[in-house]
Write a protein that holds these residues in place. Structure first.
Motif, PDB file in Angstrom:
ATOM      1  N   ASN A 162      43.999  37.508  32.306  1.00 56.76           N
ATOM      2  CA  ASN A 162      44.642  38.730  31.823  1.00 56.76           C
ATOM      3  C   ASN A 162      43.874  39.356  30.664  1.00 56.76           C
ATOM      4  OD1 ASN A 162      45.200  36.969  29.730  1.00 56.76           O
ATOM      5  ND2 ASN A 162      47.352  37.542  29.529  1.00 56.76           N
ATOM      6  N   ARG A 163      42.562  39.053  30.589  1.00 56.12           N
ATOM      7  CA  ARG A 163      41.775  39.555  29.454  1.00 56.12           C
ATOM      8  C   ARG A 163      40.919  40.750  29.843  1.00 56.12           C
ATOM      9  NH1 ARG A 163      36.776  37.255  26.894  1.00 56.12           N
ATOM     10  NH2 ARG A 163      37.089  35.419  28.190  1.00 56.12           N
ATOM     11  N   PHE A 164      40.995  41.780  29.010  1.00 56.21           N
ATOM     12  CA  PHE A 164      40.151  42.964  29.119  1.00 56.21           C
ATOM     13  C   PHE A 164      39.483  43.151  27.755  1.00 56.21           C
ATOM     14  CE2 PHE A 164      43.466  43.469  32.255  1.00 56.21           C
ATOM     15  CZ  PHE A 164      42.847  44.056  33.352  1.00 56.21           C
ATOM     16  N   SER A 165      38.297  42.612  27.570  1.00 54.78           N
ATOM     17  CA  SER A 165      37.616  42.736  26.274  1.00 54.78           C
ATOM     18  C   SER A 165      37.118  44.167  26.091  1.00 54.78           C
ATOM     19  CB  SER A 165      36.438  41.772  26.194  1.00 54.78           C
ATOM     20  OG  SER A 165      36.880  40.442  26.142  1.00 54.78           O
ATOM     21  N   LEU A 166      37.344  44.710  24.900  1.00 58.59           N
ATOM     22  CA  LEU A 166      36.948  46.077  24.585  1.00 58.59           C
ATOM     23  C   LEU A 166      35.834  46.060  23.542  1.00 58.59           C
ATOM     24  CD1 LEU A 166      40.534  47.588  24.151  1.00 58.59           C
ATOM     25  CD2 LEU A 166      39.122  47.635  26.229  1.00 58.59           C
ATOM     26  N   GLY A 167      35.014  47.113  23.539  1.00 56.13           N
ATOM     27  CA  GLY A 167      33.975  47.178  22.524  1.00 56.13           C
ATOM     28  C   GLY A 167      33.299  48.534  22.464  1.00 56.13           C
ATOM     29  N   GLU A 168      33.068  49.004  21.247  1.00 48.88           N
ATOM     30  CA  GLU A 168      32.311  50.237  21.056  1.00 48.88           C
ATOM     31  C   GLU A 168      30.819  49.957  21.271  1.00 48.88           C
ATOM     32  OE1 GLU A 168      33.079  53.277  20.543  1.00 48.88           O
ATOM     33  OE2 GLU A 168      35.164  53.276  19.836  1.00 48.88           O
ATOM     34  N   PRO A 169      30.069  50.925  21.801  1.00 51.43           N
ATOM     35  CA  PRO A 169      28.625  50.737  21.962  1.00 51.43           C
ATOM     36  C   PRO A 169      27.902  50.383  20.667  1.00 51.43           C
ATOM     37  CG  PRO A 169      29.334  52.602  23.274  1.00 51.43           C
ATOM     38  CD  PRO A 169      30.527  52.177  22.454  1.00 51.43           C
ATOM     39  N   ASP A 170      28.421  50.879  19.513  1.00 52.61           N
ATOM     40  CA  ASP A 170      27.756  50.568  18.246  1.00 52.61           C
ATOM     41  C   ASP A 170      28.347  49.346  17.549  1.00 52.61           C
ATOM     42  OD1 ASP A 170      30.177  51.482  17.302  1.00 52.61           O
ATOM     43  OD2 ASP A 170      29.350  53.143  16.121  1.00 52.61           O
ATOM     44  N   GLY A 171      29.329  48.686  18.177  1.00 55.42           N
ATOM     45  CA  GLY A 171      29.884  47.452  17.638  1.00 55.42           C
ATOM     46  C   GLY A 171      30.968  47.618  16.592  1.00 55.42           C
ATOM     47  N   THR A 172      31.347  48.842  16.277  1.00 56.39           N
ATOM     48  CA  THR A 172      32.376  49.045  15.254  1.00 56.39           C
ATOM     49  C   THR A 172      33.772  48.812  15.831  1.00 56.39           C
ATOM     50  OG1 THR A 172      32.471  51.411  15.763  1.00 56.39           O
ATOM     51  CG2 THR A 172      30.967  50.713  14.009  1.00 56.39           C
ATOM     52  N   LYS A 173      34.723  48.512  14.944  1.00 58.93           N
ATOM     53  CA  LYS A 173      36.126  48.405  15.355  1.00 58.93           C
ATOM     54  C   LYS A 173      36.793  49.751  15.088  1.00 58.93           C
ATOM     55  CE  LYS A 173      37.192  43.522  15.418  1.00 58.93           C
ATOM     56  NZ  LYS A 173      38.247  42.526  15.164  1.00 58.93           N
ATOM     57  N   SER A 174      36.660  50.636  16.058  1.00 66.10           N
ATOM     58  CA  SER A 174      37.126  52.008  15.884  1.00 66.10           C
ATOM     59  C   SER A 174      38.640  52.109  16.035  1.00 66.10           C
ATOM     60  CB  SER A 174      36.458  52.911  16.918  1.00 66.10           C
ATOM     61  OG  SER A 174      36.878  52.524  18.225  1.00 66.10           O
ATOM     62  N   GLU A 175      39.183  53.214  15.555  1.00 63.65           N
ATOM     63  CA  GLU A 175      40.623  53.459  15.700  1.00 63.65           C
ATOM     64  C   GLU A 175      41.013  53.548  17.165  1.00 63.65           C
ATOM     65  OE1 GLU A 175      41.944  56.832  13.507  1.00 63.65           O
ATOM     66  OE2 GLU A 175      41.278  56.061  11.558  1.00 63.65           O
ATOM     67  N   ARG A 176      40.167  54.183  17.992  1.00 59.01           N
ATOM     68  CA  ARG A 176      40.516  54.336  19.401  1.00 59.01           C
ATOM     69  C   ARG A 176      40.506  52.991  20.123  1.00 59.01           C
ATOM     70  NH1 ARG A 176      35.301  57.392  22.244  1.00 59.01           N
ATOM     71  NH2 ARG A 176      33.767  55.727  21.881  1.00 59.01           N
ATOM     72  N   ALA A 177      39.590  52.103  19.748  1.00 60.82           N
ATOM     73  CA  ALA A 177      39.550  50.774  20.359  1.00 60.82           C
ATOM     74  C   ALA A 177      40.777  49.960  19.949  1.00 60.82           C
ATOM     75  CB  ALA A 177      38.271  50.052  19.959  1.00 60.82           C
ATOM     76  N   ILE A 178      41.119  50.009  18.676  1.00 63.74           N
ATOM     77  CA  ILE A 178      42.273  49.251  18.181  1.00 63.74           C
ATOM     78  C   ILE A 178      43.564  49.769  18.801  1.00 63.74           C
ATOM     79  CG2 ILE A 178      43.634  48.747  16.118  1.00 63.74           C
ATOM     80  CD1 ILE A 178      40.935  48.772  14.556  1.00 63.74           C
ATOM     81  N   ALA A 179      43.695  51.100  18.932  1.00 58.56           N
ATOM     82  CA  ALA A 179      44.908  51.679  19.505  1.00 58.56           C
ATOM     83  C   ALA A 179      45.087  51.251  20.958  1.00 58.56           C
ATOM     84  CB  ALA A 179      44.856  53.205  19.403  1.00 58.56           C
ATOM     85  N   LEU A 180      44.018  51.280  21.744  1.00 61.26           N
ATOM     86  CA  LEU A 180      44.117  50.855  23.141  1.00 61.26           C
ATOM     87  C   LEU A 180      44.401  49.360  23.222  1.00 61.26           C
ATOM     88  CD1 LEU A 180      43.992  51.529  26.127  1.00 61.26           C
ATOM     89  CD2 LEU A 180      41.517  51.142  26.047  1.00 61.26           C
ATOM     90  N   SER A 181      43.764  48.583  22.364  1.00 61.04           N
ATOM     91  CA  SER A 181      44.012  47.146  22.326  1.00 61.04           C
ATOM     92  C   SER A 181      45.495  46.858  22.089  1.00 61.04           C
ATOM     93  CB  SER A 181      43.166  46.491  21.233  1.00 61.04           C
ATOM     94  OG  SER A 181      43.491  45.123  21.091  1.00 61.04           O
ATOM     95  N   LYS A 182      46.101  47.592  21.174  1.00 57.73           N
ATOM     96  CA  LYS A 182      47.521  47.385  20.884  1.00 57.73           C
ATOM     97  C   LYS A 182      48.385  47.738  22.092  1.00 57.73           C
ATOM     98  CE  LYS A 182      47.312  48.032  15.855  1.00 57.73           C
ATOM     99  NZ  LYS A 182      47.685  48.916  14.711  1.00 57.73           N
ATOM    100  N   ALA A 183      48.021  48.810  22.805  1.00 59.17           N
ATOM    101  CA  ALA A 183      48.796  49.226  23.978  1.00 59.17           C
ATOM    102  C   ALA A 183      48.699  48.185  25.091  1.00 59.17           C
ATOM    103  CB  ALA A 183      48.305  50.576  24.473  1.00 59.17           C
ATOM    104  N   LEU A 184      47.503  47.651  25.313  1.00 60.13           N
ATOM    105  CA  LEU A 184      47.323  46.636  26.344  1.00 60.13           C
ATOM    106  C   LEU A 184      48.004  45.323  25.949  1.00 60.13           C
ATOM    107  CD1 LEU A 184      43.584  47.281  27.323  1.00 60.13           C
ATOM    108  CD2 LEU A 184      45.628  47.978  28.584  1.00 60.13           C
ATOM    109  N   THR A 185      47.936  44.987  24.667  1.00 56.01           N
ATOM    110  CA  THR A 185      48.589  43.773  24.181  1.00 56.01           C
ATOM    111  C   THR A 185      50.104  43.876  24.342  1.00 56.01           C
ATOM    112  OG1 THR A 185      46.801  43.378  22.595  1.00 56.01           O
ATOM    113  CG2 THR A 185      48.891  42.255  22.194  1.00 56.01           C
TER     114      THR A 185
END
Length: 325
Positions: A162-185
């Motif tokens: 059930n894992r979908f690892s997310l990541g920005e191309p530049d390696g930062t923890k962006s707001e958009r990545a964190i927001a989607l992570s929270k929705a999937l979690t």
């Protein structure tokens, strides 16, 4: 938050069902009998011995769905370029494209740095269709781990993971990545935001680039091809060639080749996705898994004799079957 899953087959259907169960504003793009069944009866998910059906907004026409915050692409890699134009109604100025596609991603050299920064890969993005049609700045990478299957139109069976690892191309923890992570979690999925997503891309690709074509050529399951001395050695040599390429691009592998092969053997009598596609008469996903690695070898000036040989054989196998052009 509006989320559209483009290509809601097995994996996309699984993700869509979990998001729908959590009450997310999710829509699905699908086609054929699978779409018709979801529109008529809802999307059914079989998971952990339970069967649940969800009412979902499913369509073949993205224009019906409107602009989205996230468009999660779960098509096979070779199907994406032809769909770029179709996806345009889903995209506004702030829309994020989540690339949940196997293999070497078309955006690989976006914000990687070094002499190859901005390089475009013809094998996975012919004519720069995705680079120009999406724009690499929209992309959020995603490595997909679950296994699922559409067992009947409108019915998805979750197999494992059930894992979908997310990541920005530049390696930062962006707001958009964190927001989607929270929705999937919130939907019961694991969605870590990784600073080095390319490492995970390669660990998964390591197996796909070797086991998939060997299985398509031999019709052997994972346990057989990973323990037969001959095919195990072919896979090992292909993986070592790929490892040299990846490490030259800054990738770090957390396991060695032998452990990776042993892990695949332990999966048991599993048919790889490429073998399943061949047997079912579906287009074979060769370029993102193998041709792109050959292209990276040329770019990094690292020889790939074993990859070249297996690629030539599986390309011909696909052409003979009418499943690869």
């Amino acid at each position: 938050m509006k989320i559209c899953i483009f290509g809601a087959g097995a994996i996309g259907g699984y993700m869509g069902a979990k998001l729908a169960e959590a009450g997310a504003e999710v829509s699905l793009v699908a086609r054929g009998r699978h779409l018709a069944a979801m529109q008529e009866k809802g999307l059914t998910l079989i998971e952990g011995g339970e069967t649940k059906t969800f009412s979902v907004h499913a369509s073949e026409d993205p224009a019906e769905l409107g602009v989205q915050d996230y468009v999660i692409i779960t098509l096979k890699a070779h199907s994406v370029p032809a769909a770029v134009g179709t996806m345009q109604p889903l995209m506004g100025p702030e829309t994020t494209i989540v690339s949940g596609v196997n293999g070497v991603p078309w955006w690989y050299f976006h914000k990687l740095g070094g002499r190859l920064e901005g390089t475009r890969l013809a094998t996975v993005d012919p004519g720069n269709i995705q680079w120009d049609g999406f724009g690499p700045e929209r992309v959020l990478g995603c490595v997909v781990y679950p296994a699922a299957e559409v067992i009947a139109p409108g019915i998805v069976q979750h197999v494992e993971g059930n894992r979908f690892s997310l990541g920005e191309p530049d390696g930062t923890k962006s707001e958009r990545a964190i927001a989607l992570s929270k929705a999937l979690t919130a939907a019961g999925l694991r969605a870590p935001v990784r600073p080095r997503l390319r490492d995970e891309i390669w660990v998964k690709l390591w197996g796909n680039l070797s086991f998939n074509p060997i299985s398509a050529l031999t019709h052997a399951t994972l346990d057989v091809l990973c323990t037969d001395p001959g095919t195990r050695e072919v896979a090992r040599k292909m993986m070592l060639e790929a490892q040299k390429i990846a490490e030259s691009l800054g990738v770090k592998f957390p396991v060695d080749v032998e452990r990776r092969i042993d892990g695949a053997a332990a999966v048991g009598p599993h048919r790889t996705s490429m073998l399943q596609d061949l047997e079912a008469g579906r287009p074979m996903e060769i370029d993102a898994l193998l041709s792109a690695v050959q292209e990276l070898g040329r770019l990094t000036k690292i020889p790939t004799p074993n990859i070249d040989t297996v690629l030539a054989l599986v390309q011909l196998r696909g052409r003979v079957a009418g499943l690869y052009t």
